[in-house]
Write an enzyme that holds these catalytic residues in place. Structure first.
Site, PDB file in Angstrom:
ATOM      1  N   ASP A  73       0.849  -1.192   0.000  1.00 33.05           N
ATOM      2  CA  ASP A  73       0.000   0.000   0.000  1.00 33.05           C
ATOM      3  C   ASP A  73       0.887   1.244   0.000  1.00 33.05           C
ATOM      4  O   ASP A  73       1.885   1.314   0.714  1.00 33.05           O
ATOM      5  CB  ASP A  73      -0.913  -0.010   1.232  1.00 33.05           C
ATOM      6  CG  ASP A  73      -2.076   0.956   1.084  1.00 33.05           C
ATOM      7  OD1 ASP A  73      -3.230   0.478   0.987  1.00 33.05           O
ATOM      8  OD2 ASP A  73      -1.842   2.181   1.068  1.00 33.05           O
TER       9      ASP A  73
ATOM     10  N   GLY B 172     -15.578   2.791   3.876  1.00 29.61           N
ATOM     11  CA  GLY B 172     -14.300   3.473   3.680  1.00 29.61           C
ATOM     12  C   GLY B 172     -13.597   3.094   2.389  1.00 29.61           C
ATOM     13  O   GLY B 172     -12.390   3.291   2.263  1.00 29.61           O
TER      14      GLY B 172
ATOM     15  N   HIS C  23     -10.379  -5.144  -3.409  1.00 27.96           N
ATOM     16  CA  HIS C  23      -9.033  -5.439  -2.897  1.00 27.96           C
ATOM     17  C   HIS C  23      -9.128  -5.905  -1.453  1.00 27.96           C
ATOM     18  O   HIS C  23     -10.013  -5.489  -0.707  1.00 27.96           O
ATOM     19  CB  HIS C  23      -8.117  -4.219  -3.006  1.00 27.96           C
ATOM     20  CG  HIS C  23      -8.705  -2.947  -2.450  1.00 27.96           C
ATOM     21  ND1 HIS C  23      -9.611  -2.181  -3.157  1.00 27.96           N
ATOM     22  CD2 HIS C  23      -8.526  -2.332  -1.264  1.00 27.96           C
ATOM     23  CE1 HIS C  23      -9.952  -1.139  -2.430  1.00 27.96           C
ATOM     24  NE2 HIS C  23      -9.323  -1.201  -1.268  1.00 27.96           N
TER      25      HIS C  23
ATOM     26  N   HIS D 272      -7.072  -5.854   1.981  1.00 25.34           N
ATOM     27  CA  HIS D 272      -5.933  -5.314   2.731  1.00 25.34           C
ATOM     28  C   HIS D 272      -5.382  -6.417   3.632  1.00 25.34           C
ATOM     29  O   HIS D 272      -6.149  -7.163   4.255  1.00 25.34           O
ATOM     30  CB  HIS D 272      -6.378  -4.183   3.666  1.00 25.34           C
ATOM     31  CG  HIS D 272      -6.887  -2.956   3.002  1.00 25.34           C
ATOM     32  ND1 HIS D 272      -6.142  -1.811   2.856  1.00 25.34           N
ATOM     33  CD2 HIS D 272      -8.106  -2.667   2.470  1.00 25.34           C
ATOM     34  CE1 HIS D 272      -6.867  -0.879   2.266  1.00 25.34           C
ATOM     35  NE2 HIS D 272      -8.063  -1.361   2.022  1.00 25.34           N
TER      36      HIS D 272
END
Ligand code: AMP
Ligand code: ZN
Length: 116
Positions: A32, A95, A102, A104
């Protein structure tokens, strides 16, 4: 957002550089750009799926592979022993800011619960 101008589609096509940790036929993973923990990697399908809410039954295997890949990367990168978190933000209240599905992977520190 069409795949032609989707940020993560562009990363998957190699048009935008990313710090890749995995390049597979159906999935890629990269660090990220704005890490929220010492270890923060994103797993994405190469296929443009806007969000978890847009995934269909036919995507079941792909979603399973994404989670298994997250576990594999966490183990390989050395965060699995202490633990880590996998998160799929969906929609405005979830959010989600990039509208390409994706996962995280966050680790390397103790993560609070509940999330903010
Ligand atoms: P989300 O808020 O769940 O949609 O997550 C999107 C994530 O993508 C955020 O954590 C961003 O920091 C990350 N991000 C945005 N642009 C890039 C980029 N060019 N390379 C890597 N990560 C990115
Ligand atoms: Zn996309």
């Amino acid at each position: 957002m069409s795949p032609s101008d989707c940020l993560f589609c562009r990363i998957a096509r190699g048009e935008i550089p990313a710090d890749l940790v995995h390049e597979g036929e159906r999935l890629i993973a990269f660090r990220d750009i704005s890490p929220q923990a010492p270890f923060h990697v994103l797993v994405i399908p190469r296929e443009h799926i806007q969000s978890l809410g847009d995934a269909e039954v036919g995507h079941g295997a792909l979603l399973g592979e994404a989670l298994l890949l997250a576990a594999e990367i966490a183990a390989r990168e050395g965060v699995a022993e202490e633990g880590y978190r996998t998160v799929v933000n969906t929609g405005k209240d979830g959010g989600q800011t990039v509208h390409h599905l994706h996962v995280h992977i966050l680790g390397g520190r103790s993560l609070g619960w509940p999330p903010g």
